[in-house]
Enzyme design. Structure first.
Site, PDB file in Angstrom:
ATOM      1  N   HIS A   1      -7.636   9.603  -2.534  1.00 45.36           N
ATOM      2  CA  HIS A   1      -7.084   9.479  -1.136  1.00 45.36           C
ATOM      3  C   HIS A   1      -8.169  10.044  -0.464  1.00 45.36           C
ATOM      4  CE1 HIS A   1      -2.976   9.162   0.865  1.00 45.36           C
ATOM      5  NE2 HIS A   1      -3.795   9.092   1.612  1.00 45.36           N
TER       6      HIS A   1
ATOM      7  N   ASP B   1       0.782  -1.116   0.124  1.00 44.03           N
ATOM      8  CA  ASP B   1       0.035   0.048  -0.037  1.00 44.03           C
ATOM      9  C   ASP B   1       0.888   1.274   0.114  1.00 44.03           C
ATOM     10  OD1 ASP B   1      -2.799   1.338   0.454  1.00 44.03           O
ATOM     11  OD2 ASP B   1      -1.610   2.126   1.823  1.00 44.03           O
TER      12      ASP B   1
ATOM     13  N   LYS C   1      -2.493   5.878  -4.637  1.00 41.89           N
ATOM     14  CA  LYS C   1      -3.726   6.916  -4.279  1.00 41.89           C
ATOM     15  C   LYS C   1      -3.189   7.978  -5.113  1.00 41.89           C
ATOM     16  CE  LYS C   1      -3.659   4.665   0.345  1.00 41.89           C
ATOM     17  NZ  LYS C   1      -2.511   4.406   0.716  1.00 41.89           N
TER      18      LYS C   1
ATOM     19  N   TYR D   1       2.919   9.827  -0.170  1.00 43.78           N
ATOM     20  CA  TYR D   1       3.748   9.637   0.816  1.00 43.78           C
ATOM     21  C   TYR D   1       5.225   9.979   0.459  1.00 43.78           C
ATOM     22  CZ  TYR D   1       0.233   6.783   2.382  1.00 43.78           C
ATOM     23  OH  TYR D   1      -1.165   6.351   3.070  1.00 43.78           O
TER      24      TYR D   1
HETATM   25  P1  NDP Z   1      -0.052   1.590  12.209  1.00 44.70           P
HETATM   26  O1  NDP Z   1      -1.254   1.452  12.940  1.00 44.70           O
HETATM   27  O2  NDP Z   1       0.297   0.461  11.119  1.00 44.70           O
HETATM   28  O3  NDP Z   1       1.292   2.071  13.223  1.00 44.70           O
HETATM   29  C1  NDP Z   1       2.376   2.315  12.755  1.00 44.70           C
HETATM   30  C2  NDP Z   1       3.363   2.851  13.970  1.00 44.70           C
HETATM   31  O4  NDP Z   1       3.035   1.817  15.007  1.00 44.70           O
HETATM   32  C3  NDP Z   1       4.763   3.105  13.650  1.00 44.70           C
HETATM   33  O5  NDP Z   1       5.105   4.119  14.373  1.00 44.70           O
HETATM   34  C4  NDP Z   1       5.465   1.790  14.419  1.00 44.70           C
HETATM   35  O6  NDP Z   1       6.518   2.154  14.954  1.00 44.70           O
HETATM   36  C5  NDP Z   1       4.362   1.587  15.745  1.00 44.70           C
HETATM   37  N1  NDP Z   1       4.475   0.287  15.999  1.00 44.70           N
HETATM   38  C6  NDP Z   1       3.976  -0.862  15.401  1.00 44.70           C
HETATM   39  N2  NDP Z   1       4.195  -1.929  16.107  1.00 44.70           N
HETATM   40  C7  NDP Z   1       4.701  -1.745  17.373  1.00 44.70           C
HETATM   41  C8  NDP Z   1       5.049  -2.452  18.437  1.00 44.70           C
HETATM   42  N3  NDP Z   1       5.211  -3.580  18.551  1.00 44.70           N
HETATM   43  N4  NDP Z   1       5.732  -1.571  19.444  1.00 44.70           N
HETATM   44  C9  NDP Z   1       6.000  -0.142  19.258  1.00 44.70           C
HETATM   45  N5  NDP Z   1       5.431   0.680  18.266  1.00 44.70           N
HETATM   46  C10 NDP Z   1       4.808   0.124  17.204  1.00 44.70           C
HETATM   47  O7  NDP Z   1      -0.288   2.940  11.349  1.00 44.70           O
HETATM   48  P2  NDP Z   1       0.154   3.685  10.042  1.00 44.70           P
HETATM   49  O8  NDP Z   1      -0.659   5.080  10.288  1.00 44.70           O
HETATM   50  O9  NDP Z   1       1.525   3.959   9.876  1.00 44.70           O
HETATM   51  O10 NDP Z   1      -0.830   3.006   9.081  1.00 44.70           O
HETATM   52  C11 NDP Z   1      -0.261   1.839   8.244  1.00 44.70           C
HETATM   53  C12 NDP Z   1      -0.463   2.096   6.760  1.00 44.70           C
HETATM   54  O11 NDP Z   1      -1.809   2.363   6.383  1.00 44.70           O
HETATM   55  C13 NDP Z   1       0.626   3.207   6.230  1.00 44.70           C
HETATM   56  O12 NDP Z   1       1.701   3.059   6.212  1.00 44.70           O
HETATM   57  C14 NDP Z   1      -0.160   3.452   4.956  1.00 44.70           C
HETATM   58  O13 NDP Z   1       0.130   2.515   3.761  1.00 44.70           O
HETATM   59  C15 NDP Z   1      -1.765   3.219   5.346  1.00 44.70           C
HETATM   60  N6  NDP Z   1      -2.452   4.351   5.582  1.00 44.70           N
HETATM   61  C16 NDP Z   1      -3.632   5.096   4.752  1.00 44.70           C
HETATM   62  C17 NDP Z   1      -3.978   6.304   4.981  1.00 44.70           C
HETATM   63  C18 NDP Z   1      -5.148   6.613   3.934  1.00 44.70           C
HETATM   64  O14 NDP Z   1      -5.587   7.721   4.223  1.00 44.70           O
HETATM   65  N7  NDP Z   1      -5.614   5.974   3.068  1.00 44.70           N
HETATM   66  C19 NDP Z   1      -3.946   7.109   6.236  1.00 44.70           C
HETATM   67  C20 NDP Z   1      -3.001   6.386   7.020  1.00 44.70           C
HETATM   68  C21 NDP Z   1      -2.179   5.213   6.832  1.00 44.70           C
HETATM   69  P3  NDP Z   1       8.018   1.447  14.475  1.00 44.70           P
HETATM   70  O15 NDP Z   1       8.248   2.052  13.041  1.00 44.70           O
HETATM   71  O16 NDP Z   1       8.772   1.875  15.414  1.00 44.70           O
HETATM   72  O17 NDP Z   1       7.686  -0.086  14.386  1.00 44.70           O
END
Ligand code: NDP
Length: 328
Positions: A117, A52, A86, A57
């Site tokens: 988006h 995705d 997107k 991004y």
């Molecule tokens: P997530 O819920 O996947 O959270 C990611 C965050 O959680 C990172 O900062 C990561 O840190 C942290 N994390 C994950 N596992 C752990 C753990 N075990 N302990 C501590 N921290 C942890 O959310 P995102 O908002 O990144 O969303 C995921 C994907 O969804 C995006 O990359 C994108 O592709 C999509 N997206 C789409 C949107 C839209 O408008 N269509 C909007 C937002 C997201 P670390 O890197 O340190 O592991």
């Protein structure tokens, strides 16, 4: 050897006949964008088949480098992957320009799914810049009224034209659509309904009303931010940790299972390569356990992706809101 099924083995049907992998690797901008290359390589080698990304991004280039390497090494073939990108509200007027740029960066001929988006229009240049146009007072400059405007529909019609007249996209869909916005869109679709609506979904934001309405209309909800984005608030829930212990999986895998077991693909992101590899099992949570997780969000819903234009879209449960506002 674990007897727990793998989320990477699960695919869901879409209304156009495509199958979408239940687990996708997120690529939204981390602090270090080039690191996305290794994250995608690690994910695909671990079995993820959905990727995705988004024009916005700034990571498509690194996704493209990863794909090139994976194809050259024979790890996976193009047709075995489901690649989603997107187009951003600053290019609402020209999704074709957006997909042209995306394909070049991704080094691909087509994507499997192109999403609108957000259903909103920004006033930017023909190149889509600035991505978030602001006036001198720091207010967002829209090209249409974000609550009552209809340019998001005109934009979707252009997306339909792209699907009809080019080979650049295999399917089209939407993201961040509330029910009122979706109702408006469905009344105006020319020929191709969206196959996916990508939304924030996790135990603290179940959005059951939106999932139900999308299901009724044959649109599959895909869930982003499965652990609640930065700081991973979902992983701090005691119930998530209890279930992880019970099934001997990670709390991240419980969060994915909450989505996948209700037919919602999960799109986690992490910059931790070990976490990518160990986030692929699907603990068979019981109906009762899933209901308990769901109740946490019913009692205390919270949205963690709070874009300033989000409220105008009719989405609910922004931080600080007492309760929902319906925009019908
Ligand atoms: P997530 O819920 O996947 O959270 C990611 C965050 O959680 C990172 O900062 C990561 O840190 C942290 N994390 C994950 N596992 C752990 C753990 N075990 N302990 C501590 N921290 C942890 O959310 P995102 O908002 O990144 O969303 C995921 C994907 O969804 C995006 O990359 C994108 O592709 C999509 N997206 C789409 C949107 C839209 O408008 N269509 C909007 C937002 C997201 P670390 O890197 O340190 O592991």
């Amino acid at each position: 050897m674990s007897s727990i099924p793998l989320a990477t083995d699960i695919y869901f049907n879409l209304s156009n006949g495509q199958k979408i992998p239940a687990l996708g690797v997120g690529t939204s901008p981390p602090d270090n964008k080039p690191a996305v290359k290794e994250q995608v390589i690690t994910a695909v080698k671990a079995g993820y088949r959905q990727i995705d990304t988004a024009w916005y991004y700034g990571t498509e280039q690194y996704v493209g480098e990863a794909l090139k390497e994976l194809f050259e090494e024979g790890v996976v073939k193009r047709e075995e992957l489901y690649i989603v990108t997107k187009y951003w509200p600053s290019l609402y007027n020209n999704p074709e320009e957006s997909i042209n740029q995306s394909l070049k960066r991704l080094q691909l001929d087509y994507v499997d799914l192109l999403l609108q988006h957000y259903p909103v229009a920004f006033k930017s240049g023909p190149d889509g810049l600035p991505v978030v146009p602001l006036d001198e007072a720091g207010n967002l400059i829209y090209d249409d009224d974000p609550v009552t405007g209809n340019k998001f529909i005109e934009s979707y019609h252009k997306l339909e034209d792209l699907l009809e007249n080019t080979t650049k996209v295999k399917a089209i869909g939407i993201s961040n659509y509330s029910n009122p916005k979706l109702r408006k869109l469905l009344a105006a679709v020319k020929k191709h309904k969206p196959v996916v609506n990508q939304l924030e979904v996790h135990p603290l934001l179940p959005q059951q009303d939106i999932i139900d309405f999308n299901n009724q209309n044959g649109i599959r909800v895909a869930g982003f931010s499965p652990v609640g984005s930065g700081g991973a608030p979902v992983l701090k829930l005691p119930l998530v940790n209890q279930l992880a212990e019970k099934y001997n999986v990670s709390p991240n895998e419980v969060a994915n299972a909450y989505l996948i077991l209700q037919g919602v693909p999960s799109l986690p992101r992490t910059s931790n390569l070990e976490r990518i590899k160990t986030n692929i099992r699907l603990p068979p949570l019981t109906r009762e356990e899933r209901d308990q997780l769901y109740q946490l969000g019913v009692e205390n819903p919270e949205r963690f992706i709070n874009e300033p234009w989000g409220r105008g879209l009719g989405l609910k449960w922004f931080k600080g809101d007492n309760l929902s506002v319906e925009f019908d």
